[in-house]
Motif scaffolding. Structure first.
Motif, mmCIF file in Angstrom:
data_model
loop_
_atom_site.group_PDB
_atom_site.id
_atom_site.type_symbol
_atom_site.label_atom_id
_atom_site.label_comp_id
_atom_site.label_asym_id
_atom_site.label_seq_id
_atom_site.Cartn_x
_atom_site.Cartn_y
_atom_site.Cartn_z
ATOM 1 N N ASP A 1 0.846 -1.189 0.000
ATOM 2 C CA ASP A 1 0.000 0.000 0.000
ATOM 3 C C ASP A 1 0.879 1.236 0.000
ATOM 4 N N GLU A 2 0.709 2.077 -1.003
ATOM 5 C CA GLU A 2 1.516 3.293 -1.098
ATOM 6 C C GLU A 2 0.594 4.494 -1.065
ATOM 7 N N GLY A 3 1.059 5.556 -0.454
ATOM 8 C CA GLY A 3 0.319 6.807 -0.388
ATOM 9 C C GLY A 3 1.258 7.960 -0.671
ATOM 10 N N VAL B 1 -3.123 2.863 -2.100
ATOM 11 C CA VAL B 1 -3.476 1.779 -3.015
ATOM 12 C C VAL B 1 -2.230 0.931 -3.240
ATOM 13 N N ASP B 2 -2.452 -0.321 -3.527
ATOM 14 C CA ASP B 2 -1.377 -1.279 -3.760
ATOM 15 C C ASP B 2 -0.582 -0.913 -5.014
ATOM 16 N N LEU B 3 0.759 -0.863 -4.885
ATOM 17 C CA LEU B 3 1.637 -0.593 -6.023
ATOM 18 C C LEU B 3 2.847 -1.509 -5.918
ATOM 19 N N PHE C 1 12.198 2.218 3.501
ATOM 20 C CA PHE C 1 13.286 3.079 3.052
ATOM 21 C C PHE C 1 13.533 2.923 1.545
ATOM 22 N N GLY C 2 13.598 1.696 1.061
ATOM 23 C CA GLY C 2 13.809 1.464 -0.370
ATOM 24 C C GLY C 2 12.676 2.023 -1.203
ATOM 25 N N ARG C 3 11.446 1.866 -0.712
ATOM 26 C CA ARG C 3 10.278 2.418 -1.410
ATOM 27 C C ARG C 3 10.339 3.941 -1.386
ATOM 28 N N CYS C 4 10.746 4.508 -0.264
ATOM 29 C CA CYS C 4 10.862 5.961 -0.129
ATOM 30 C C CYS C 4 11.871 6.515 -1.136
ATOM 31 N N LEU C 5 13.024 5.871 -1.278
ATOM 32 C CA LEU C 5 14.027 6.328 -2.245
ATOM 33 C C LEU C 5 13.428 6.402 -3.645
ATOM 34 N N GLN C 6 12.636 5.395 -4.003
ATOM 35 C CA GLN C 6 12.026 5.359 -5.332
ATOM 36 C C GLN C 6 10.921 6.411 -5.468
ATOM 37 N N HIS C 7 10.055 6.493 -4.479
ATOM 38 C CA HIS C 7 8.908 7.415 -4.505
ATOM 39 C C HIS C 7 9.377 8.865 -4.582
ATOM 40 N N GLU C 8 10.336 9.228 -3.725
ATOM 41 C CA GLU C 8 10.786 10.626 -3.683
ATOM 42 C C GLU C 8 11.604 10.993 -4.918
ATOM 43 N N THR C 9 12.419 10.071 -5.427
ATOM 44 C CA THR C 9 13.149 10.353 -6.664
ATOM 45 C C THR C 9 12.169 10.545 -7.816
ATOM 46 N N HIS D 1 9.224 11.877 -7.560
ATOM 47 C CA HIS D 1 8.718 13.246 -7.410
ATOM 48 C C HIS D 1 9.639 14.245 -8.094
ATOM 49 N N LEU D 2 10.935 14.087 -7.868
ATOM 50 C CA LEU D 2 11.890 15.067 -8.399
ATOM 51 C C LEU D 2 11.975 15.024 -9.912
ATOM 52 N N GLY D 3 11.520 13.920 -10.494
ATOM 53 C CA GLY D 3 11.445 13.819 -11.947
ATOM 54 C C GLY D 3 10.095 14.247 -12.497
ATOM 55 N N GLY D 4 9.191 14.697 -11.622
ATOM 56 C CA GLY D 4 7.871 15.143 -12.056
ATOM 57 C C GLY D 4 6.842 14.039 -12.138
ATOM 58 N N THR D 5 7.112 12.894 -11.494
ATOM 59 C CA THR D 5 6.202 11.750 -11.516
ATOM 60 C C THR D 5 5.598 11.548 -10.133
ATOM 61 N N VAL D 6 4.260 11.527 -10.062
ATOM 62 C CA VAL D 6 3.592 11.141 -8.820
ATOM 63 C C VAL D 6 3.269 9.658 -8.939
ATOM 64 N N PHE D 7 3.134 8.974 -7.813
ATOM 65 C CA PHE D 7 2.978 7.519 -7.908
ATOM 66 C C PHE D 7 1.708 7.113 -8.635
ATOM 67 N N GLY D 8 0.718 7.982 -8.683
ATOM 68 C CA GLY D 8 -0.483 7.703 -9.458
ATOM 69 C C GLY D 8 -0.202 7.514 -10.937
ATOM 70 N N ASP D 9 0.883 8.129 -11.421
ATOM 71 C CA ASP D 9 1.281 7.954 -12.826
ATOM 72 C C ASP D 9 1.703 6.522 -13.113
ATOM 73 N N ARG D 10 2.027 5.764 -12.087
ATOM 74 C CA ARG D 10 2.471 4.377 -12.239
ATOM 75 C C ARG D 10 1.324 3.370 -12.108
ATOM 76 N N LEU D 11 0.108 3.862 -11.883
ATOM 77 C CA LEU D 11 -1.039 2.994 -11.663
ATOM 78 C C LEU D 11 -1.852 2.797 -12.938
ATOM 79 N N SER D 12 -2.553 1.683 -12.995
ATOM 80 C CA SER D 12 -3.532 1.480 -14.069
ATOM 81 C C SER D 12 -4.657 2.489 -13.861
ATOM 82 N N SER D 13 -5.441 2.737 -14.894
ATOM 83 C CA SER D 13 -6.541 3.705 -14.758
ATOM 84 C C SER D 13 -7.550 3.236 -13.699
ATOM 85 N N LYS D 14 -7.759 1.925 -13.592
ATOM 86 C CA LYS D 14 -8.686 1.392 -12.581
ATOM 87 C C LYS D 14 -8.174 1.692 -11.170
#
Length: 195
Positions: free
Chosen positions: A103-105, A114-116, A142-150, A152-165
């Motif tokens: 579950d990521e937020g 939501v599950d990612l 911590f590993g998830r945080c490194l990916q999630h925050e990096t 962000h800095l590239g202009g990607t929110v985690f919702g961009d990695r989700l299916s439309s559903k």
């Protein structure tokens, strides 16, 4: 400033929501490691703490700089706290790559999870708050945080990695809890704790 000092200082700032342009474009590289950056980092740690988070990118408080802070546990349960400027994040490839669903937020869409699936570990290279090169490797939160925050800095929110559903599911969850997170959140939380 040392991380211990950054953790003691700072002012809680409002967190920017998804849809704001600063969250959806790559951040500018950090080139000045002086007092302005140190003050920003202290504010980021204070804001992350008020929001009970694992990490925070500068863009999430409206600052277009490629820096994030982290304060969370790794796969061994050890607390990891620090700063990464101008990060490059690498994930395992081939046979070493194992995805973990979790579950990521995001502070910028508060109250919704939501599950990612992401790689179970990551390596992040960049610079610390003094401009010294660093390399961090970890799993768990911590590993998830490194990916999630990096991301962000590239202009990607985690919702961009989700299916439309899944994205629709995430927005429904956000709408269900939106009243709990007013526009100035988490400033109100920090203010009420001081009373």
């Amino acid at each position: 400033m040392p991380v211990e000092e950054l953790l003691r200082l700072g002012t809680v700032r409002p967190i920017v929501r998804w849809g704001e342009p600063v969250l959806h474009r790559p951040a500018r590289p950090v080139t000045d490691f002086g007092d302005d950056l140190q003050n920003l980092l202290a504010d980021m740690f204070a804001t992350n703490r008020a929001a009970s988070g694992a990490g925070l990118a500068a863009q999430q408080i409206g600052v277009d700089l490629a820096v994030f802070i982290y304060d969370c546990a790794d796969e061994t349960g050890r607390r990891r706290t620090g700063v990464v400027c101008n990060p490059i994040c690498e994930q395992p490839r081939g046979a070493e790559r194992r995805l973990i669903s979790y579950d990521e937020g995001c502070h910028s869409l508060p109250g919704a999870f939501v599950d990612l699936a992401r790689p179970e570990s990551a390596t992040c290279r960049g610079f610390d708050q003094f401009g010294e090169p660093i390399e961090l490797t970890g799993g768990g939160t911590f590993g998830r945080c490194l990916q999630h925050e990096t991301d962000h800095l590239g202009g990607t929110v985690f919702g961009d990695r989700l299916s439309s559903k899944k994205r629709r599911q995430l927005y429904r969850r956000f709408e269900e809890t939106a009243d709990e997170y007013p526009a100035e959140w988490p400033v109100e939380i920090a203010t009420s704790r001081m009373r």
